[in-house]
Scaffold this motif. Sequence first.
Motif, PDB file in Angstrom:
ATOM      1  N   VAL A  39     -10.351  -4.029  27.633  1.00 20.65           N
ATOM      2  CA  VAL A  39     -10.484  -4.424  29.035  1.00 20.65           C
ATOM      3  C   VAL A  39     -11.928  -4.150  29.421  1.00 20.65           C
ATOM      4  O   VAL A  39     -12.378  -3.005  29.406  1.00 20.65           O
ATOM      5  CB  VAL A  39      -9.520  -3.627  29.938  1.00 20.65           C
ATOM      6  CG1 VAL A  39      -9.772  -3.952  31.409  1.00 20.65           C
ATOM      7  CG2 VAL A  39      -8.077  -3.908  29.553  1.00 20.65           C
ATOM      8  N   LEU A  40     -12.653  -5.216  29.725  1.00 20.37           N
ATOM      9  CA  LEU A  40     -14.058  -5.104  30.122  1.00 20.37           C
ATOM     10  C   LEU A  40     -14.127  -5.090  31.641  1.00 20.37           C
ATOM     11  O   LEU A  40     -13.672  -6.020  32.299  1.00 20.37           O
ATOM     12  CB  LEU A  40     -14.856  -6.284  29.560  1.00 20.37           C
ATOM     13  CG  LEU A  40     -16.351  -6.285  29.816  1.00 20.37           C
ATOM     14  CD1 LEU A  40     -16.997  -5.044  29.204  1.00 20.37           C
ATOM     15  CD2 LEU A  40     -16.965  -7.550  29.242  1.00 20.37           C
ATOM     16  N   MET A  41     -14.667  -4.018  32.181  1.00 25.91           N
ATOM     17  CA  MET A  41     -14.655  -3.817  33.624  1.00 25.91           C
ATOM     18  C   MET A  41     -16.080  -3.728  34.165  1.00 25.91           C
ATOM     19  O   MET A  41     -16.961  -3.170  33.516  1.00 25.91           O
ATOM     20  CB  MET A  41     -13.888  -2.530  33.929  1.00 25.91           C
ATOM     21  CG  MET A  41     -13.580  -2.324  35.379  1.00 25.91           C
ATOM     22  SD  MET A  41     -12.484  -0.903  35.627  1.00 25.91           S
ATOM     23  CE  MET A  41     -10.926  -1.612  35.147  1.00 25.91           C
ATOM     24  N   HIS A  42     -16.278  -4.263  35.348  1.00 23.81           N
ATOM     25  CA  HIS A  42     -17.562  -4.159  36.041  1.00 23.81           C
ATOM     26  C   HIS A  42     -17.695  -2.738  36.594  1.00 23.81           C
ATOM     27  O   HIS A  42     -16.705  -2.160  37.049  1.00 23.81           O
ATOM     28  CB  HIS A  42     -17.604  -5.178  37.181  1.00 23.81           C
ATOM     29  CG  HIS A  42     -18.951  -5.304  37.800  1.00 23.81           C
ATOM     30  ND1 HIS A  42     -19.395  -4.435  38.770  1.00 23.81           N
ATOM     31  CD2 HIS A  42     -19.955  -6.186  37.578  1.00 23.81           C
ATOM     32  CE1 HIS A  42     -20.624  -4.781  39.137  1.00 23.81           C
ATOM     33  NE2 HIS A  42     -20.981  -5.846  38.430  1.00 23.81           N
ATOM     34  N   PRO A  43     -18.908  -2.176  36.569  1.00 27.42           N
ATOM     35  CA  PRO A  43     -19.069  -0.798  37.061  1.00 27.42           C
ATOM     36  C   PRO A  43     -18.636  -0.597  38.510  1.00 27.42           C
ATOM     37  O   PRO A  43     -18.160   0.478  38.867  1.00 27.42           O
ATOM     38  CB  PRO A  43     -20.557  -0.509  36.894  1.00 27.42           C
ATOM     39  CG  PRO A  43     -21.175  -1.698  36.292  1.00 27.42           C
ATOM     40  CD  PRO A  43     -20.139  -2.732  36.043  1.00 27.42           C
ATOM     41  N   ALA A  44     -18.766  -1.622  39.350  1.00 26.40           N
ATOM     42  CA  ALA A  44     -18.343  -1.479  40.749  1.00 26.40           C
ATOM     43  C   ALA A  44     -16.834  -1.279  40.843  1.00 26.40           C
ATOM     44  O   ALA A  44     -16.355  -0.537  41.699  1.00 26.40           O
ATOM     45  CB  ALA A  44     -18.763  -2.705  41.566  1.00 26.40           C
ATOM     46  N   GLU A  45     -16.082  -1.954  39.963  1.00 26.79           N
ATOM     47  CA  GLU A  45     -14.623  -1.773  39.952  1.00 26.79           C
ATOM     48  C   GLU A  45     -14.258  -0.361  39.540  1.00 26.79           C
ATOM     49  O   GLU A  45     -13.368   0.249  40.107  1.00 26.79           O
ATOM     50  CB  GLU A  45     -13.979  -2.736  38.942  1.00 26.79           C
ATOM     51  CG  GLU A  45     -13.732  -4.100  39.445  1.00 26.79           C
ATOM     52  CD  GLU A  45     -12.988  -4.901  38.415  1.00 26.79           C
ATOM     53  OE1 GLU A  45     -11.837  -5.285  38.699  1.00 26.79           O
ATOM     54  OE2 GLU A  45     -13.538  -5.134  37.332  1.00 26.79           O
ATOM     55  N   LEU A  46     -14.953   0.124  38.525  1.00 26.83           N
ATOM     56  CA  LEU A  46     -14.659   1.462  38.020  1.00 26.83           C
ATOM     57  C   LEU A  46     -15.057   2.527  39.039  1.00 26.83           C
ATOM     58  O   LEU A  46     -14.305   3.456  39.301  1.00 26.83           O
ATOM     59  CB  LEU A  46     -15.387   1.699  36.699  1.00 26.83           C
ATOM     60  CG  LEU A  46     -15.012   2.954  35.958  1.00 26.83           C
ATOM     61  CD1 LEU A  46     -13.555   2.909  35.539  1.00 26.83           C
ATOM     62  CD2 LEU A  46     -15.904   3.130  34.745  1.00 26.83           C
ATOM     63  N   GLY A  47     -16.223   2.368  39.652  1.00 31.05           N
ATOM     64  CA  GLY A  47     -16.707   3.361  40.605  1.00 31.05           C
ATOM     65  C   GLY A  47     -15.838   3.477  41.842  1.00 31.05           C
ATOM     66  O   GLY A  47     -15.694   4.550  42.414  1.00 31.05           O
ATOM     67  N   ARG A  48     -15.235   2.374  42.257  1.00 32.00           N
ATOM     68  CA  ARG A  48     -14.388   2.395  43.454  1.00 32.00           C
ATOM     69  C   ARG A  48     -12.915   2.546  43.116  1.00 32.00           C
ATOM     70  O   ARG A  48     -12.072   2.550  44.001  1.00 32.00           O
ATOM     71  CB  ARG A  48     -14.592   1.114  44.257  1.00 32.00           C
ATOM     72  CG  ARG A  48     -15.968   1.044  44.898  1.00 32.00           C
ATOM     73  CD  ARG A  48     -16.044  -0.100  45.868  1.00 32.00           C
ATOM     74  NE  ARG A  48     -15.859  -1.370  45.188  1.00 32.00           N
ATOM     75  CZ  ARG A  48     -16.729  -2.361  45.177  1.00 32.00           C
ATOM     76  NH1 ARG A  48     -17.853  -2.242  45.833  1.00 32.00           N
ATOM     77  NH2 ARG A  48     -16.487  -3.476  44.544  1.00 32.00           N
ATOM     78  N   LEU A  49     -12.599   2.622  41.826  1.00 36.05           N
ATOM     79  CA  LEU A  49     -11.214   2.743  41.371  1.00 36.05           C
ATOM     80  C   LEU A  49     -10.325   1.687  42.027  1.00 36.05           C
ATOM     81  O   LEU A  49      -9.277   1.995  42.593  1.00 36.05           O
ATOM     82  CB  LEU A  49     -10.666   4.150  41.631  1.00 36.05           C
ATOM     83  CG  LEU A  49     -11.396   5.281  40.917  1.00 36.05           C
ATOM     84  CD1 LEU A  49     -10.855   6.618  41.365  1.00 36.05           C
ATOM     85  CD2 LEU A  49     -11.296   5.133  39.413  1.00 36.05           C
ATOM     86  N   ARG A  50     -10.763   0.451  41.937  1.00 38.39           N
ATOM     87  CA  ARG A  50     -10.027  -0.648  42.560  1.00 38.39           C
ATOM     88  C   ARG A  50      -8.670  -0.819  41.896  1.00 38.39           C
ATOM     89  O   ARG A  50      -8.564  -1.053  40.715  1.00 38.39           O
ATOM     90  CB  ARG A  50     -10.804  -1.945  42.439  1.00 38.39           C
ATOM     91  CG  ARG A  50     -12.058  -1.941  43.242  1.00 38.39           C
ATOM     92  CD  ARG A  50     -12.649  -3.282  43.197  1.00 38.39           C
ATOM     93  NE  ARG A  50     -12.864  -3.703  44.577  1.00 38.39           N
ATOM     94  CZ  ARG A  50     -13.484  -4.792  44.893  1.00 38.39           C
ATOM     95  NH1 ARG A  50     -13.908  -5.592  43.960  1.00 38.39           N
ATOM     96  NH2 ARG A  50     -13.668  -5.089  46.148  1.00 38.39           N
ATOM     97  N   ALA A  51      -7.644  -0.754  42.688  1.00 41.46           N
ATOM     98  CA  ALA A  51      -6.292  -0.897  42.172  1.00 41.46           C
ATOM     99  C   ALA A  51      -5.882  -2.357  42.036  1.00 41.46           C
ATOM    100  O   ALA A  51      -4.823  -2.659  41.511  1.00 41.46           O
ATOM    101  CB  ALA A  51      -5.304  -0.159  43.082  1.00 41.46           C
ATOM    102  N   SER A  52      -6.724  -3.284  42.490  1.00 44.60           N
ATOM    103  CA  SER A  52      -6.353  -4.699  42.473  1.00 44.60           C
ATOM    104  C   SER A  52      -6.523  -5.351  41.101  1.00 44.60           C
ATOM    105  O   SER A  52      -6.075  -6.461  40.892  1.00 44.60           O
ATOM    106  CB  SER A  52      -7.181  -5.463  43.514  1.00 44.60           C
ATOM    107  OG  SER A  52      -8.557  -5.352  43.210  1.00 44.60           O
ATOM    108  N   ASN A  53      -7.155  -4.695  40.159  1.00 40.81           N
ATOM    109  CA  ASN A  53      -7.372  -5.258  38.833  1.00 40.81           C
ATOM    110  C   ASN A  53      -6.165  -4.945  37.953  1.00 40.81           C
ATOM    111  O   ASN A  53      -6.029  -3.848  37.432  1.00 40.81           O
ATOM    112  CB  ASN A  53      -8.639  -4.671  38.223  1.00 40.81           C
ATOM    113  CG  ASN A  53      -8.897  -5.177  36.839  1.00 40.81           C
ATOM    114  OD1 ASN A  53      -8.037  -5.773  36.206  1.00 40.81           O
ATOM    115  ND2 ASN A  53     -10.084  -4.942  36.337  1.00 40.81           N
ATOM    116  N   THR A  54      -5.297  -5.925  37.761  1.00 36.16           N
ATOM    117  CA  THR A  54      -4.086  -5.679  36.982  1.00 36.16           C
ATOM    118  C   THR A  54      -4.346  -5.619  35.485  1.00 36.16           C
ATOM    119  O   THR A  54      -3.489  -5.158  34.742  1.00 36.16           O
ATOM    120  CB  THR A  54      -3.026  -6.753  37.272  1.00 36.16           C
ATOM    121  OG1 THR A  54      -3.593  -8.037  37.029  1.00 36.16           O
ATOM    122  CG2 THR A  54      -2.536  -6.654  38.705  1.00 36.16           C
ATOM    123  N   ALA A  55      -5.523  -6.047  35.028  1.00 38.25           N
ATOM    124  CA  ALA A  55      -5.834  -5.989  33.595  1.00 38.25           C
ATOM    125  C   ALA A  55      -5.766  -4.555  33.073  1.00 38.25           C
ATOM    126  O   ALA A  55      -5.429  -4.330  31.914  1.00 38.25           O
ATOM    127  CB  ALA A  55      -7.207  -6.589  33.321  1.00 38.25           C
TER     128      ALA A  55
END
Length: 100
Positions: A39-55
């Motif tokens: 699962v390749l994630m953008h750093p902004a997603e990881l930093g904000r712990l976005r729960a919307s990414n179902t991957a």
Amino acid sequence: GYQAFLADPGQRCRDCWLLQAHCACTDLPAVRVPSRVVVLMHPAELGRLRASNTAKLLLRVGAELCCWGHEEHDQWLRDLLQEVVAQEGEQGGEAAAAPS
């Protein structure tokens, strides 16, 4: 960062990142993916712990997380892709990418 979150996710599920009250992870069957999945994630997603990414639910079934833009993750991904390209000549290595 992410490692601190894994050590203490607080009110969130460490797998899906949803609040525990909305998490259904314990109801999911225990399975493993038969292939290597990253699962390749953008750093902004990881930093904000976005729960919307179902991957990231794939992490529950054996996928690995790679955060683009972090040097050690970038190097790991380059090494993995070189490995896949090398296997392609030997046994038909494969890779696929999809937006999360």
